[in-house]
Design a protein around this motif. Sequence first.
Motif, PDB file in Angstrom:
ATOM      1  N   VAL A   1       1.096  -0.943   0.059  1.00  0.00           N
ATOM      2  CA  VAL A   1      -0.309  -0.032   0.188  1.00  0.00           C
ATOM      3  C   VAL A   1       1.397   1.468   0.327  1.00  0.00           C
ATOM      4  O   VAL A   1       0.581   1.843  -0.967  1.00  0.00           O
ATOM      5  N   LEU A   2       1.884   0.948   1.109  1.00  0.00           N
ATOM      6  CA  LEU A   2       2.470   2.139   0.984  1.00  0.00           C
ATOM      7  C   LEU A   2       3.272   2.792  -0.103  1.00  0.00           C
ATOM      8  O   LEU A   2       3.987   3.956  -0.451  1.00  0.00           O
ATOM      9  N   PHE A   3       4.399   1.163  -0.510  1.00  0.00           N
ATOM     10  CA  PHE A   3       5.606   0.837  -1.913  1.00  0.00           C
ATOM     11  C   PHE A   3       4.376   1.550  -3.037  1.00  0.00           C
ATOM     12  O   PHE A   3       4.688   2.348  -3.803  1.00  0.00           O
ATOM     13  N   VAL A   4       3.098   1.730  -3.312  1.00  0.00           N
ATOM     14  CA  VAL A   4       2.676   1.616  -4.174  1.00  0.00           C
ATOM     15  C   VAL A   4       1.911   3.034  -4.326  1.00  0.00           C
ATOM     16  O   VAL A   4       2.436   3.839  -5.615  1.00  0.00           O
ATOM     17  N   LYS A   5       1.451   4.051  -3.008  1.00  0.00           N
ATOM     18  CA  LYS A   5       0.959   5.106  -2.995  1.00  0.00           C
ATOM     19  C   LYS A   5       2.475   6.258  -3.817  1.00  0.00           C
ATOM     20  O   LYS A   5       2.708   7.241  -3.971  1.00  0.00           O
ATOM     21  N   LYS A   6       3.293   5.659  -3.117  1.00  0.00           N
ATOM     22  CA  LYS A   6       5.176   6.239  -3.473  1.00  0.00           C
ATOM     23  C   LYS A   6       5.159   6.598  -4.899  1.00  0.00           C
ATOM     24  O   LYS A   6       5.657   7.280  -4.914  1.00  0.00           O
ATOM     25  N   GLU A   7       5.151   5.716  -5.347  1.00  0.00           N
ATOM     26  CA  GLU A   7       5.448   5.087  -6.465  1.00  0.00           C
ATOM     27  C   GLU A   7       4.263   6.691  -7.376  1.00  0.00           C
ATOM     28  O   GLU A   7       5.095   6.837  -8.153  1.00  0.00           O
ATOM     29  N   ALA A   8       3.235   5.848  -7.070  1.00  0.00           N
ATOM     30  CA  ALA A   8       1.843   6.707  -7.585  1.00  0.00           C
ATOM     31  C   ALA A   8       2.211   8.441  -7.844  1.00  0.00           C
ATOM     32  O   ALA A   8       1.774   9.088  -9.335  1.00  0.00           O
TER      33      ALA A   8
ATOM     34  N   ASN B   1      -5.025   8.467  -8.803  1.00  0.00           N
ATOM     35  CA  ASN B   1      -5.657   7.471  -7.942  1.00  0.00           C
ATOM     36  C   ASN B   1      -6.643   6.481  -8.618  1.00  0.00           C
ATOM     37  O   ASN B   1      -6.090   5.150  -8.460  1.00  0.00           O
ATOM     38  N   LYS B   2      -6.595   6.227 -10.068  1.00  0.00           N
ATOM     39  CA  LYS B   2      -7.379   5.537 -11.002  1.00  0.00           C
ATOM     40  C   LYS B   2      -5.501   4.809 -11.217  1.00  0.00           C
ATOM     41  O   LYS B   2      -5.813   2.949 -11.312  1.00  0.00           O
ATOM     42  N   PHE B   3      -4.594   4.856 -11.358  1.00  0.00           N
ATOM     43  CA  PHE B   3      -2.786   3.841 -11.227  1.00  0.00           C
ATOM     44  C   PHE B   3      -3.717   3.585 -10.474  1.00  0.00           C
ATOM     45  O   PHE B   3      -2.433   2.296  -9.838  1.00  0.00           O
ATOM     46  N   ILE B   4      -3.067   3.994  -8.733  1.00  0.00           N
ATOM     47  CA  ILE B   4      -3.254   3.067  -7.824  1.00  0.00           C
ATOM     48  C   ILE B   4      -4.557   1.661  -7.866  1.00  0.00           C
ATOM     49  O   ILE B   4      -4.146   1.060  -7.224  1.00  0.00           O
ATOM     50  N   GLU B   5      -5.719   2.366  -8.256  1.00  0.00           N
ATOM     51  CA  GLU B   5      -6.615   1.126  -8.492  1.00  0.00           C
ATOM     52  C   GLU B   5      -6.282   0.101  -9.462  1.00  0.00           C
ATOM     53  O   GLU B   5      -6.339  -1.397  -9.022  1.00  0.00           O
ATOM     54  N   ALA B   6      -5.481   0.563 -10.598  1.00  0.00           N
ATOM     55  CA  ALA B   6      -5.557  -0.781 -11.625  1.00  0.00           C
ATOM     56  C   ALA B   6      -3.889  -1.754 -11.060  1.00  0.00           C
ATOM     57  O   ALA B   6      -4.370  -2.488 -11.143  1.00  0.00           O
ATOM     58  N   ILE B   7      -3.128  -0.998 -10.354  1.00  0.00           N
ATOM     59  CA  ILE B   7      -1.769  -1.617  -9.356  1.00  0.00           C
ATOM     60  C   ILE B   7      -2.563  -1.735  -8.816  1.00  0.00           C
ATOM     61  O   ILE B   7      -2.231  -3.604  -8.967  1.00  0.00           O
TER      62      ILE B   7
END
Length: 454
Positions: free
Chosen positions: A402-409, A418-424
Motif C-alpha cells: 500500500v505504501l510503496f504503490v502510493k509513493k510510486e504513484a 487514484n486510478k493508477f493506484i487502483e489499477a496496480i
Amino acid sequence: MSETEQLNIIVQSLDENGLSIDQLMARLPFQIERRTLQRRLKKLADDHRVMITGGSRSTKYFPTITELQIHDEDRSSKPQDDIPLSIEGKDVLALVTRSETKRKPVGYQTEFLANYRPNLDSYLTNAEKEHLALIGKTQGDAQAAGTYAKHILGRLLIDLSWNSSRLEGNTYSLLDTEILIHGGRPAENKSAKETQMILNHKDAIEFLVEGADDVSFNRYTILNLHALLSNNLLSNPAASGRLREFGVGITNSVFTPLAIPQLISEFFDLILEKARQIKNPFEQSLFVLIHLPYLQPFDDVNKRVSRLAANIPLNSNNLAPLSFVDVPEEYYVKGMLGIYELNRIELFKDVFMWAYERSAMRYAAIKQSLGEPDPFRLKYREEMRVIISNIVRNGIGKEGTVLFVKKEAEKIPENDRNKFIEAIETEILALHEGNFARYRISPSEFKYWKSNWN
C-alpha cells in the motif's frame, strides 16, 4: 430512438484513435444490426462527420477534426471521467450542473412512484434488457439462487464494499479494503468512520449472499440491510433499521424529501410492493436504485442501501453482480440529482448501463468484443510492470505494498494518480501462478513473495 439520435451517439462514441466496427458496436448504448450501423457510418462520412480509413477487416472509423473540437468543448463542463451519454442524459447533466440559484426548488412528487405500473411501464427498453441479460449471464443460471455470488464472494466483498464506500467519499484504497476484509487490519491513516463503513458493507453483502433464499424486497430485508450498513455510524443508534421520523435535506440540491412519517412508511411499502411485482431483474435493480434514494426513507445511508438492494434480483437469478466498478462519483451524484430535482432518469440510467457492463466484464465470461484492452492500463503499461515486478522481487507484503504503490504513484500526473493506484492494486490481487510471468518474475521470486503476502 430516432435515426438522428443514433447518428449523434455513434459520433460521440468514436475517439481520435479510431475504432473498428466491432469495437464501436461494443461501445454503443443501444443494439443495432451490423449492416444498419454500416449505413449509419456511411451517411456520417457523407456528411463529413466521420472519416473512414483502411479496407476490409482493417477498416477504422474516426471522428472528423470538427467533431473532436465539439467533443472537447463539451468535456470542459463534464466530470473528468467520461461515460458515453445519451442525448437525454446530456440534457439532464446540463440542467443539474447549473448553480443552485438557477434550479427550481421541488419536493417529493408522489406521482413519480404512483404512476409507475410494473411490467407495463419500464425504465429499460426491451433491447437494453436483452443486452444486460447477455453480458450478465453466468455459468450458474440453472443453479440455486445465490450460487454464483457465493462462488465469487471473496472478490465481491472487496469490490462492492470498496466501490460503494468510494462513492460516499471513503478514501480507503482497494488494497486497504482487501487487507481489512480478509486480514482484519484497519489502515493506520484512515478514520474510524471509514473503517466502519467498509466493515458494514462486508456484513451487509454477506447477509444478502448467504441468505439468498430469504432476502427479497420486503421490510425484513431492507430494514436489516440498513441496520447493517448504518451500524455505529448514526448519532442515534436506534435509527438503524428504522424509517425516518423527521425532515431531512439533500446537500447541494434544491430537492426536499418527504417529512411526514406516515407518508414515508406508506411510500416505502409501495416501493417494495412494486419492486416485487417487476419480473425483469435488471428493471428491478434500476427501480430500487432510483426510488429508494428518492424517498430517503432512512435518516442516512439511503444510497448505500439502494446499491446493495440493487443486487438482490441479480443474486437471485445468478447474474453477474453490480459492484459499481470505475463509476465516477460525480456522474453518479449528478444522475441522482436529475432524479431528485427533475424526476428524469436518463443520466442515471446511462451510468447504470455503463456500470453494469464494467461489473459484468469483471465477473462473467462475456463476448470478446467487450473485452477490449483498457486504454488507461495500456498508457501506463510499462510503469505498472516495473512497480509490480519490484513488489514481487522484494517480497513486499500487503501493508508495505500500500505504501510503496502510493509513493510510486506520485510520479504519475495527479489527475491519473487514484486510478493508477487502483489499477496496480487490481493487478496485484489477480496475480497467481498462471500469470506472473508477464511481469518477468521467476517462479522462485513469485513463491517467496506469495509466502510473505499470505
